[in-house]
Design a protein around this motif. Structure first.
Motif, mmCIF file in Angstrom:
data_model
loop_
_atom_site.group_PDB
_atom_site.id
_atom_site.type_symbol
_atom_site.label_atom_id
_atom_site.label_comp_id
_atom_site.label_asym_id
_atom_site.label_seq_id
_atom_site.Cartn_x
_atom_site.Cartn_y
_atom_site.Cartn_z
ATOM 1 N N ALA A 1 0.823 -1.215 0.000
ATOM 2 C CA ALA A 1 0.000 0.000 0.000
ATOM 3 C C ALA A 1 0.854 1.261 0.000
ATOM 4 N N VAL A 2 2.118 1.159 0.440
ATOM 5 C CA VAL A 2 3.008 2.315 0.389
ATOM 6 C C VAL A 2 3.125 2.835 -1.044
ATOM 7 N N PHE A 3 3.179 1.919 -2.007
ATOM 8 C CA PHE A 3 3.303 2.324 -3.406
ATOM 9 C C PHE A 3 2.033 3.033 -3.885
ATOM 10 N N ASP A 4 0.888 2.626 -3.361
ATOM 11 C CA ASP A 4 -0.355 3.323 -3.706
ATOM 12 C C ASP A 4 -0.306 4.772 -3.227
ATOM 13 N N LEU A 5 0.136 4.957 -1.984
ATOM 14 C CA LEU A 5 0.228 6.297 -1.428
ATOM 15 C C LEU A 5 1.205 7.155 -2.220
ATOM 16 N N LEU A 6 2.377 6.603 -2.539
ATOM 17 C CA LEU A 6 3.382 7.363 -3.273
ATOM 18 C C LEU A 6 2.900 7.703 -4.678
ATOM 19 N N ALA A 7 2.155 6.790 -5.311
ATOM 20 C CA ALA A 7 1.618 7.079 -6.635
ATOM 21 C C ALA A 7 0.594 8.201 -6.569
ATOM 22 N N TRP A 8 -0.241 8.183 -5.540
ATOM 23 C CA TRP A 8 -1.293 9.180 -5.381
ATOM 24 C C TRP A 8 -0.711 10.572 -5.170
ATOM 25 N N ARG A 9 0.368 10.634 -4.393
ATOM 26 C CA ARG A 9 0.908 11.929 -3.994
ATOM 27 C C ARG A 9 2.196 12.277 -4.715
ATOM 28 N N ALA A 10 2.509 11.622 -5.841
ATOM 29 C CA ALA A 10 3.755 11.882 -6.556
ATOM 30 C C ALA A 10 3.844 13.342 -6.987
ATOM 31 N N VAL A 11 4.984 13.966 -6.748
ATOM 32 C CA VAL A 11 5.230 15.350 -7.138
ATOM 33 C C VAL A 11 5.701 15.367 -8.585
ATOM 34 N N PRO A 12 4.978 15.970 -9.505
ATOM 35 C CA PRO A 12 5.373 15.969 -10.924
ATOM 36 C C PRO A 12 6.778 16.532 -11.118
ATOM 37 N N GLY A 13 7.568 15.828 -11.910
ATOM 38 C CA GLY A 13 8.933 16.245 -12.177
ATOM 39 C C GLY A 13 9.940 15.738 -11.176
ATOM 40 N N VAL A 14 9.464 15.351 -9.977
ATOM 41 C CA VAL A 14 10.351 14.879 -8.903
ATOM 42 C C VAL A 14 10.153 13.389 -8.629
ATOM 43 N N GLU A 15 8.908 12.901 -8.783
ATOM 44 C CA GLU A 15 8.580 11.510 -8.501
ATOM 45 C C GLU A 15 7.758 10.929 -9.654
ATOM 46 N N GLU A 16 7.835 9.620 -9.811
ATOM 47 C CA GLU A 16 6.962 8.928 -10.749
ATOM 48 C C GLU A 16 6.840 7.463 -10.355
ATOM 49 N N ILE A 17 5.745 6.867 -10.757
ATOM 50 C CA ILE A 17 5.539 5.431 -10.613
ATOM 51 C C ILE A 17 5.353 4.870 -12.011
ATOM 52 N N ILE A 18 6.137 3.862 -12.364
ATOM 53 C CA ILE A 18 6.003 3.232 -13.669
ATOM 54 C C ILE A 18 5.644 1.769 -13.476
ATOM 55 N N GLY A 19 5.003 1.178 -14.479
ATOM 56 C CA GLY A 19 4.604 -0.217 -14.399
ATOM 57 C C GLY A 19 3.175 -0.356 -13.918
ATOM 58 N N ARG A 20 2.723 -1.579 -13.870
ATOM 59 C CA ARG A 20 1.346 -1.871 -13.463
ATOM 60 C C ARG A 20 1.327 -2.329 -12.013
ATOM 61 N N PRO A 21 0.158 -2.215 -11.339
ATOM 62 C CA PRO A 21 0.068 -2.654 -9.942
ATOM 63 C C PRO A 21 0.544 -4.089 -9.772
ATOM 64 N N GLY A 22 1.363 -4.305 -8.778
ATOM 65 C CA GLY A 22 1.968 -5.606 -8.540
ATOM 66 C C GLY A 22 3.358 -5.720 -9.115
ATOM 67 N N ALA A 23 3.694 -4.814 -10.050
ATOM 68 C CA ALA A 23 5.030 -4.834 -10.654
ATOM 69 C C ALA A 23 5.477 -3.397 -10.941
#
Length: 485
Positions: free
Chosen positions: A222-244
């Motif tokens: 669930a940490v990855f869900d939180l980080l994806a939700w609150r990602a700061v554009p240009g500073v953070e990103e989440i790539i790939g599909r849930p589970g990977a």
């Protein structure tokens, strides 16, 4: 320190929950191990327990080659404790002794160097120099085993003042020379070695320094869900599909910029013991600091079994704990960034505009959607107040002039009071910043249907209790809180 009977029972049962909480030294072999070491259990009369690896090393023991006790998760005690020793341990983990020396550590804590040394020695069996030395040795081992850097460069990148000091420390702790330590690794892992970089220094893998960041117990993604939700554009990103998925972000570090990548554990790996990570650093002297900041962000030093045992006894939380073992209370890779984003309300358009206007472009070229380092507090404090919300301007000024301290060794109570004194900061905002920026595991935030008195039963894990409640039912959140989950 854990009592001898409990310690020996943990060693007999090879209980990994105690890895990093204490270390087992065997007098007949001169070796110290983690409690879960698979070697033959030593006789009780031959065993001595130490609270830190540095204490075992100071007593003349060398690290076990089989269980690698220097690679265990950190003790969760240092995140719980808010006293001098807890604050000092968090600062040492962040590399303050390597950068500013013992005098710098003492100045950050507001005590004399002698008092800091006395308190640490009494509580953890080693002073700040020994603790930092043990950490440098572990960093050096990682570099020797994961890069082709010349040994001399490894020595200085790990923080040693001289090659002689580096050689002596590695021989003393690992009973091998640096070259021998690297040769053994190559012979065992040649097939898995990362390719050298195509450009720049040929010594560092193109994908960065590969690491396995150890943790205890299961890990809830669930940490990855939180980080994806609150990602700061240009500073953070989440790539790939849930589970990977892979979380990627830029890092502002003492010696330069960096990029961290952390892979989400798959369904089969969530009960594993590490997260795969890669760090690409402009200056390898930042390796120790970068590792500790990523560990804090993903709450890798937590003890989920202790959390579950405590919260699982509460009628409200018990079913939630059973349904999501290993839930974490994530911290922040950059506490200043977290505080500013909370003041902005975590709205992507507002944070993106702030990053573009005041952030430093990533050296070289953008990397995927990563383009900037988050703005430094000095840049925000010097900005025209008309260009920033009053709450952000006031926060940045307080951070820049030292009125507010959110570094790893900050006094949590003092920081909380300083936050409440700022314009636009209420009890909920101050508590949320304390929970994440300062990594406090025991924060209570006003929550519907839960009184402060009832929440006292969740001590010292109230931050984790809130995570369980928030994930299970958005009704526990007010509209303001839903903007900052």
């Amino acid at each position: 320190m854990i009592d001898v009977e409990t310690g020996y029972q943990a060693v007999r049962s090879r209980d990994s929950r105690f890895d990093g909480v204490f270390f087992t030294a065997v007098r007949t072999t001169g070796i110290y191990c983690r409690p879960s070491c698979p070697a033959v259990t030593p006789k009780r009369q031959n065993v001595t327990f130490y609270p830190t690896a540095a204490a075992a090393q100071g007593a003349g023991y060398r690290a076990c080659r089989r269980c690698r006790p220097d690679a265990v998760p950190g003790s969760p005690e240092w995140d719980v404790r808010a006293d001098l020793v807890g604050r000092a341990m968090r600062l040492i983990r962040d590399g303050i002794v390597d950068r500013d020396g013992v005098a710098g550590l003492a100045a950050r804590l507001g005590y004399s160097a002698r008092q800091v040394h006395r308190q640490l020695t009494a509580e953890v069996g080693a002073g700040p120099v020994a603790l930092a030395r043990a950490q440098r040795a572990q960093t050096a081992r990682v570099l020797l085993q994961t890069t082709d850097l010349p040994v001399t460069e490894v020595a200085f990148a790990a923080g040693f003042a001289s090659v002689r000091q580096f050689n002596d420390s590695i021989r003393e702790i690992y009973a091998r020379t640096p070259s021998q330590l690297r040769a053994v690794t190559r012979s065992h892992r040649a097939a898995a070695s990362a390719p050298p970089a195509a450009t720049g220094s040929p010594a560092v893998p193109a994908a960065g320094v590969p690491l396995r960041l150890a943790h205890r117990g299961p890990y809830d993604a669930a940490v990855f869900d939180l980080l994806a939700w609150r990602a700061v554009p240009g500073v953070e990103e989440i790539i790939g599909r849930p589970g990977a998925r892979t979380y990627r972000r830029t890092l502002r570090l003492p010696y330069g910029a960096g990029i961290a990548e952390v892979d989400e554990p798959g369904a089969r790996a969530r009960a594993g013991r590490w997260l795969d990570c890669r760090l690409r650093l402009a200056d390898l002297r930042d390796l120790t600091t970068a590792v500790q900041r990523v560990r804090g962000m993903f709450d890798l030093d937590a003890d989920p079994e202790a959390v579950a045992a405590s919260l699982g006894a509460d009628p409200l939380l018990a079913p939630l704990v059973r349904a999501a073992p290993g839930r974490r209370s994530p911290g922040a890779a950059d506490p200043h960034e977290l505080a500013v984003c909370v003041q902005l309300g975590a709205r992507p358009t507002r944070t993106a505009a702030l990053v573009t206007a005041y952030g430093d472009p990533l050296p070289g070229a953008p990397d995927g959607s990563l383009t900037h380092l988050f703005p430094a507090v000095d840049a925000l404090a010097d900005a025209d107040p008309a260009d920033l919300p009053e709450a952000v301007s006031g926060l940045a000024t307080a951070l820049a002039d030292g009125t507010l301290c959110l570094d790893p060794g900050a006094d949590r109570e003092r920081a909380h009071a300083a936050l409440l004194a700022l314009p636009g900061v209420g009890e909920w905002t101050a508590g949320y910043i304390r929970m994440r920026a300062l990594g406090d595991p025991d924060v209570y935030l006003p929550t519907p249907n839960v009184t402060p008195h009832a929440a006292n039963a969740w001590r010292p894990w109230r931050s984790y209790a809130l995570r369980y409640l928030w994930a299970s039912d958005p009704g526990h959140l007010t509209p303001r809180e839903q903007e900052s989950p």
